[in-house]
Design a protein around this motif. Structure first.
Motif, mmCIF file in Angstrom:
data_model
loop_
_atom_site.group_PDB
_atom_site.id
_atom_site.type_symbol
_atom_site.label_atom_id
_atom_site.label_comp_id
_atom_site.label_asym_id
_atom_site.label_seq_id
_atom_site.Cartn_x
_atom_site.Cartn_y
_atom_site.Cartn_z
ATOM 1 N N ALA A 195 0.886 -1.289 -0.187
ATOM 2 C CA ALA A 195 -0.128 0.036 0.061
ATOM 3 C C ALA A 195 1.173 1.282 0.049
ATOM 4 N N LYS A 196 2.134 1.172 0.429
ATOM 5 C CA LYS A 196 3.068 2.199 0.712
ATOM 6 C C LYS A 196 4.032 2.100 -0.570
ATOM 7 N N ASN A 197 4.076 1.230 -1.176
ATOM 8 C CA ASN A 197 5.070 0.898 -2.058
ATOM 9 C C ASN A 197 6.374 1.057 -1.482
ATOM 10 N N THR A 198 6.785 0.496 -0.494
ATOM 11 C CA THR A 198 7.774 0.358 0.281
ATOM 12 C C THR A 198 8.178 -0.958 0.658
ATOM 13 N N VAL A 199 9.658 -1.134 0.451
ATOM 14 C CA VAL A 199 10.071 -2.448 1.303
ATOM 15 C C VAL A 199 11.243 -1.761 2.373
ATOM 16 N N TYR A 200 11.214 -2.810 3.398
ATOM 17 C CA TYR A 200 11.900 -2.435 4.565
ATOM 18 C C TYR A 200 12.942 -3.418 4.953
ATOM 19 N N LEU A 201 14.018 -3.146 5.543
ATOM 20 C CA LEU A 201 15.042 -4.109 6.169
ATOM 21 C C LEU A 201 15.327 -3.514 7.283
ATOM 22 N N GLN A 202 14.646 -4.650 8.214
ATOM 23 C CA GLN A 202 14.748 -4.432 9.811
ATOM 24 C C GLN A 202 16.266 -5.032 10.215
ATOM 25 N N MET A 203 17.099 -4.208 10.617
ATOM 26 C CA MET A 203 18.455 -4.954 11.059
ATOM 27 C C MET A 203 18.584 -4.645 12.600
ATOM 28 N N ASN A 204 18.809 -5.923 13.140
ATOM 29 C CA ASN A 204 18.995 -5.932 14.653
ATOM 30 C C ASN A 204 20.248 -6.761 14.897
ATOM 31 N N SER A 205 20.769 -6.637 16.058
ATOM 32 C CA SER A 205 21.908 -7.167 16.482
ATOM 33 C C SER A 205 23.081 -6.925 15.598
ATOM 34 N N LEU A 206 23.244 -5.523 15.208
ATOM 35 C CA LEU A 206 24.039 -5.147 14.327
ATOM 36 C C LEU A 206 25.569 -5.038 14.724
ATOM 37 N N LYS A 207 26.398 -5.481 13.890
ATOM 38 C CA LYS A 207 27.919 -5.906 13.991
ATOM 39 C C LYS A 207 28.692 -4.769 13.070
ATOM 40 N N PRO A 208 30.138 -4.613 13.575
ATOM 41 C CA PRO A 208 31.022 -3.707 12.840
ATOM 42 C C PRO A 208 30.964 -4.196 11.254
ATOM 43 N N GLU A 209 30.934 -5.488 11.324
ATOM 44 C CA GLU A 209 31.145 -5.951 9.639
ATOM 45 C C GLU A 209 29.843 -5.729 8.854
ATOM 46 N N ASP A 210 28.845 -5.231 9.667
ATOM 47 C CA ASP A 210 27.699 -4.997 8.768
ATOM 48 C C ASP A 210 27.807 -3.431 8.125
ATOM 49 N N THR A 211 28.843 -2.907 8.350
ATOM 50 C CA THR A 211 28.871 -1.450 8.057
ATOM 51 C C THR A 211 29.228 -1.452 6.397
ATOM 52 N N ALA A 212 28.322 -0.731 5.674
ATOM 53 C CA ALA A 212 28.436 -0.770 3.934
ATOM 54 C C ALA A 212 27.460 0.170 3.834
ATOM 55 N N VAL A 213 27.458 0.470 2.493
ATOM 56 C CA VAL A 213 26.500 1.361 1.817
ATOM 57 C C VAL A 213 25.483 0.156 1.237
ATOM 58 N N TYR A 214 24.091 0.375 1.832
ATOM 59 C CA TYR A 214 23.251 -0.414 1.424
ATOM 60 C C TYR A 214 22.156 0.051 0.328
ATOM 61 N N TYR A 215 22.234 -0.863 -0.729
ATOM 62 C CA TYR A 215 21.298 -0.512 -1.887
ATOM 63 C C TYR A 215 20.114 -1.458 -1.905
ATOM 64 N N CYS A 216 18.796 -0.673 -2.452
ATOM 65 C CA CYS A 216 17.782 -1.790 -2.780
ATOM 66 C C CYS A 216 17.817 -1.708 -4.585
ATOM 67 N N ALA A 217 17.188 -2.899 -4.909
ATOM 68 C CA ALA A 217 17.026 -3.071 -6.235
ATOM 69 C C ALA A 217 15.919 -3.706 -6.494
ATOM 70 N N ALA A 218 15.282 -3.825 -7.820
ATOM 71 C CA ALA A 218 14.155 -4.151 -7.975
ATOM 72 C C ALA A 218 13.948 -4.932 -9.308
ATOM 73 N N SER A 219 13.399 -5.918 -9.644
ATOM 74 C CA SER A 219 13.330 -6.750 -10.766
ATOM 75 C C SER A 219 12.128 -7.465 -10.851
ATOM 76 N N SER A 220 11.869 -7.750 -12.268
ATOM 77 C CA SER A 220 10.500 -8.716 -12.141
ATOM 78 C C SER A 220 10.514 -10.069 -11.787
ATOM 79 N N ASN A 221 11.539 -10.393 -11.441
ATOM 80 C CA ASN A 221 12.113 -11.642 -11.051
ATOM 81 C C ASN A 221 12.890 -11.742 -9.814
ATOM 82 N N VAL A 222 12.922 -12.480 -8.749
ATOM 83 C CA VAL A 222 13.600 -12.646 -7.472
ATOM 84 C C VAL A 222 15.046 -13.360 -7.752
ATOM 85 N N GLY A 223 16.050 -12.792 -7.573
ATOM 86 C CA GLY A 223 17.431 -13.442 -7.714
ATOM 87 C C GLY A 223 18.220 -13.076 -6.567
#
Length: 121
Positions: free
Chosen positions: A74-102
């Protein structure tokens, strides 16, 4: 055309949480598969999580049990809930869309501009 905009990144201490959002405009988003990828400095882009139009999910082993991908059509939105974060999770995060999941970035046509996530130890 689908335009994607990520938000929600920031600086958090190890063990903390963040929720990233990927908002879409343009074509109907609900039928698209959406994935999150991340890229740390000096490293290759890697798959994090994906959700199909039917809400089936896939996760990288490194984030299973800590991250949750979900969508609000309804909101045209996808979320990524990130818990218990670690220093190795540090990065630039990108979302991407496609007609098929991969699991490969090559399978995704539309990309956002990225949002920085920094986890301090």
């Amino acid at each position: 055309q689908v335009q994607l905009v990520e938000s929600g990144g920031g600086l958090v201490q190890a063990g903390g949480s963040l929720r990233l959002s990927c908002s879409a405009s343009g074509r109907t988003f609900s039928n698209y598969a959406v994935a999150w990828f991340r890229q740390a400095p000096g490293k290759e882009r890697e798959f994090v999580a994906a959700i199909s139009g039917g809400a089936r999910t896939n996760y990288a082993d490194s984030v299973k049990g800590r991250f949750t991908i979900s969508r609000d059509s309804a909101k045209n939105t996808v979320y990524l809930q990130m818990n218990s974060l670690k220093p190795e999770d540090t990065a630039v995060y990108y979302c991407a869309a496609s007609s098929n999941v991969g699991l490969s970035g090559r399978e995704y046509r539309y990309w956002g501009q990225g949002t920085q996530v920094t986890v301090s130890s």
